[in-house]
Write an enzyme that holds these catalytic residues in place. Structure first.
Site, PDB file in Angstrom:
ATOM      1  N   TYR A 215      -0.050  -0.657  -6.606  1.00 40.19           N
ATOM      2  CA  TYR A 215       0.532  -0.152  -5.366  1.00 40.19           C
ATOM      3  C   TYR A 215      -0.592   0.270  -4.430  1.00 40.19           C
ATOM      4  CZ  TYR A 215       5.245   0.134  -7.396  1.00 40.19           C
ATOM      5  OH  TYR A 215       6.462  -0.169  -7.951  1.00 40.19           O
TER       6      TYR A 215
ATOM      7  N   VAL B 286      14.239   5.718   3.829  1.00 39.80           N
ATOM      8  CA  VAL B 286      14.071   4.560   4.715  1.00 39.80           C
ATOM      9  C   VAL B 286      12.812   3.784   4.331  1.00 39.80           C
ATOM     10  CG1 VAL B 286      15.285   5.650   6.615  1.00 39.80           C
ATOM     11  CG2 VAL B 286      12.815   5.920   6.443  1.00 39.80           C
ATOM     12  N   LEU B 287      12.815   2.492   4.605  1.00 34.06           N
ATOM     13  CA  LEU B 287      11.662   1.649   4.287  1.00 34.06           C
ATOM     14  C   LEU B 287      11.580   0.491   5.261  1.00 34.06           C
ATOM     15  CD1 LEU B 287       9.358   0.713   2.327  1.00 34.06           C
ATOM     16  CD2 LEU B 287      11.112  -0.653   1.165  1.00 34.06           C
TER      17      LEU B 287
ATOM     18  N   VAL C 185       6.497  14.792  -2.761  1.00 35.24           N
ATOM     19  CA  VAL C 185       5.595  14.310  -3.807  1.00 35.24           C
ATOM     20  C   VAL C 185       5.439  12.790  -3.674  1.00 35.24           C
ATOM     21  CG1 VAL C 185       5.264  14.050  -6.294  1.00 35.24           C
ATOM     22  CG2 VAL C 185       6.144  16.204  -5.355  1.00 35.24           C
TER      23      VAL C 185
ATOM     24  N   GLU D 243       3.983  -3.389  -3.584  1.00 35.49           N
ATOM     25  CA  GLU D 243       5.114  -3.035  -2.710  1.00 35.49           C
ATOM     26  C   GLU D 243       5.438  -4.080  -1.657  1.00 35.49           C
ATOM     27  OE1 GLU D 243       1.544  -1.239  -0.575  1.00 35.49           O
ATOM     28  OE2 GLU D 243       2.220  -1.441  -2.666  1.00 35.49           O
TER      29      GLU D 243
ATOM     30  N   HIS E  64       0.183   0.874  -0.394  1.00 38.83           N
ATOM     31  CA  HIS E  64       0.752   1.652   0.723  1.00 38.83           C
ATOM     32  C   HIS E  64      -0.316   1.926   1.784  1.00 38.83           C
ATOM     33  CE1 HIS E  64       4.417   2.226  -1.606  1.00 38.83           C
ATOM     34  NE2 HIS E  64       3.693   2.668  -2.616  1.00 38.83           N
TER      35      HIS E  64
ATOM     36  N   ARG F 200       1.569   7.603 -15.492  1.00 40.21           N
ATOM     37  CA  ARG F 200       1.866   6.202 -15.761  1.00 40.21           C
ATOM     38  C   ARG F 200       0.570   5.442 -16.079  1.00 40.21           C
ATOM     39  NH1 ARG F 200       5.184   5.030 -10.335  1.00 40.21           N
ATOM     40  NH2 ARG F 200       3.635   6.534  -9.602  1.00 40.21           N
TER      41      ARG F 200
ATOM     42  N   LYS G 260      -1.128   3.491  -9.193  1.00 40.90           N
ATOM     43  CA  LYS G 260      -1.276   4.082  -7.859  1.00 40.90           C
ATOM     44  C   LYS G 260      -2.493   3.514  -7.143  1.00 40.90           C
ATOM     45  CE  LYS G 260       0.924   6.498  -6.078  1.00 40.90           C
ATOM     46  NZ  LYS G 260       2.055   6.101  -5.208  1.00 40.90           N
TER      47      LYS G 260
ATOM     48  N   ASP H 118       5.190   7.861   0.628  1.00 37.94           N
ATOM     49  CA  ASP H 118       4.134   6.874   0.361  1.00 37.94           C
ATOM     50  C   ASP H 118       3.812   6.044   1.595  1.00 37.94           C
ATOM     51  OD1 ASP H 118       3.205   7.239  -2.224  1.00 37.94           O
ATOM     52  OD2 ASP H 118       4.849   6.122  -3.121  1.00 37.94           O
TER      53      ASP H 118
END
Length: 371
Positions: A94, A239-240, A298, A118, A96, A15, A75, A270
């Site tokens: 992002y 889940v988040l 991944v 995020e 994380h 990306r 990323k 992540d």
């Protein structure tokens, strides 16, 4: 503002932070845009297309990190990139951070202002900059799980949809949010026997109404979770907890009671993963086996479908990038409380409570930062 977009260097990450169309929008608003050469190669965007959009092509990421006021990525910055960040620079990508103490420490030490996709919110508490990648990852999780179930890949040798006279595979999806909903759509479409677990009655009602008899719903307590996981051929962790580390819902002990060759796909990797035995993998080596159970973990799943993912991501990240470039980060955050939720690190301080609590930093409120 001078905005830079380097080429992504994470393993098999194709990306890019800005498409040529996004670069044109920034240029048309009076900004200067620098793109590292070949940054868009993974989505078939050529240097010439960026030049046509008004951007400048630079030979390496070094110039972008050294001279651009805002760096736009996909990323989280890798170690070599974090070493190039500098005080006063805006990083928009992002992050994380909660499960990544090394990255957090180095971002704090750099003095950068880091805005994480995020944790940017929307008017109803949703996560609009995470949503398109969650949709992609949810749909890909079933593809990846179906492949991992093949005997040649270490799986049970189960076809999720079955065939006439043979039962379909059982899929347990933990979490009925964006990832889980999209995973269920794909699994149901393949003809699998699908169960969705969640703790929110409203979520269970929503997915139950949508799928009707094509999928089952169960409240996610310990007993129901154990029952669904140990009977499943494929378990998808979806889940988040926004900005925080994912809870470890599937324990090592559960693996001993799962079917040999069953597959776990951890879309929450992540944020540290929701299986106790999860560890990040790459597209080059996506799976490993623990106690006879195949794990697919991944950490950049949408990177495999880079063109779809990049355009979906730019659709939601560009409006904020334009606002930051036009107003500066401070005024942009003052004028947009939803974007303000994205601020995770600023000039040596952790400004997102879940990250501070998880990693033991003092929390600095947004009000203090904006003062």
């Amino acid at each position: 503002m001078r905005v830079g977009c380097p080429k992504e260097i994470k393993n098999h990450e194709y990306r890019v932070g800005l498409t040529p169309e996004s670069a044109r929008e920034l240029v048309n608003q009076g900004n200067e845009v620098w793109i590292e050469t070949q940054a868009g190669a993974g989505i078939d965007a050529t240097d010439a297309q960026y030049v046509d959009a008004g951007a400048k092509i630079v030979d390496s990421a070094d110039a972008i990190f050294a001279e651009c006021e805002m760096v736009v990525k996909v990323k989280e910055p890798q170690a070599v990139e974090r070493a190039k960040l500098r005080e006063g620079q805006i990083l928009y990508t992002y992050l994380h951070l909660a499960p990544d103490p090394d990255q957090t420490k180095e971002l704090v030490e750099s003095g950068v202002t880091a805005i994480a996709y995020e944790t940017v919110t929307g008017p109803r508490g949703q996560l609009p900059l995470l949503k398109p990648m969650s949709q992609v990852a949810g749909r890909m999780s079933v593809q990846a799980g179906a492949s991992a179930l093949e005997k040649a890949h270490g799986g049970r040798g189960v076809l999720l949809g079955g065939v006439p006279g043979v039962m379909p595979g059982k899929v347990a999806i933990i979490g009925g949010g964006v990832v889980g909903f999209n995973a269920a759509q794909m699994a149901v479409g393949l003809g699998a026997d699908v169960t969705i677990l969640d703790r929110d009655p409203e979520v269970l009602e929503k997915v139950g109404t949508f799928f009707e008899a094509r999928a089952s719903t169960r409240f996610s307590n310990d007993a129901n979770l154990y029952d669904a996981v140990t009977q499943a051929d494929l378990v998808i962790g979806a889940v988040l907890i926004p900005g925080a580390a994912a809870p470890k819902l599937v324990t090592r002990d559960m693996l001993n009671h799962m079917q040999n060759g069953a597959v776990l796909v951890d879309v929450a990797i992540d944020q540290g993963g929701c299986f106790e035995t999860s560890k990040p993998t790459t597209h080059a080596e996506p799976t490993y086996i623990v106690d006879g159970v195949v794990h697919y973990c991944v950490a950049n799943m949408p990177g495999a479908v880079a063109r779809t993912s990049t355009y979906a991501l730019n659709n939601v990240t560009l409006p904020h990038a334009l606002r930051i470039a036009r107003m500066g980060w401070k005024e942009a955050l003052r004028n947009d409380p939803y974007l303000a939720e994205g601020l995770n690190v600023h000039q040596g301080k952790v400004t997102y409570r879940a990250v501070a609590d998880e990693l033991g930093y003092d929390y600095t409120s947004l009000d203090d930062v904006l003062a």
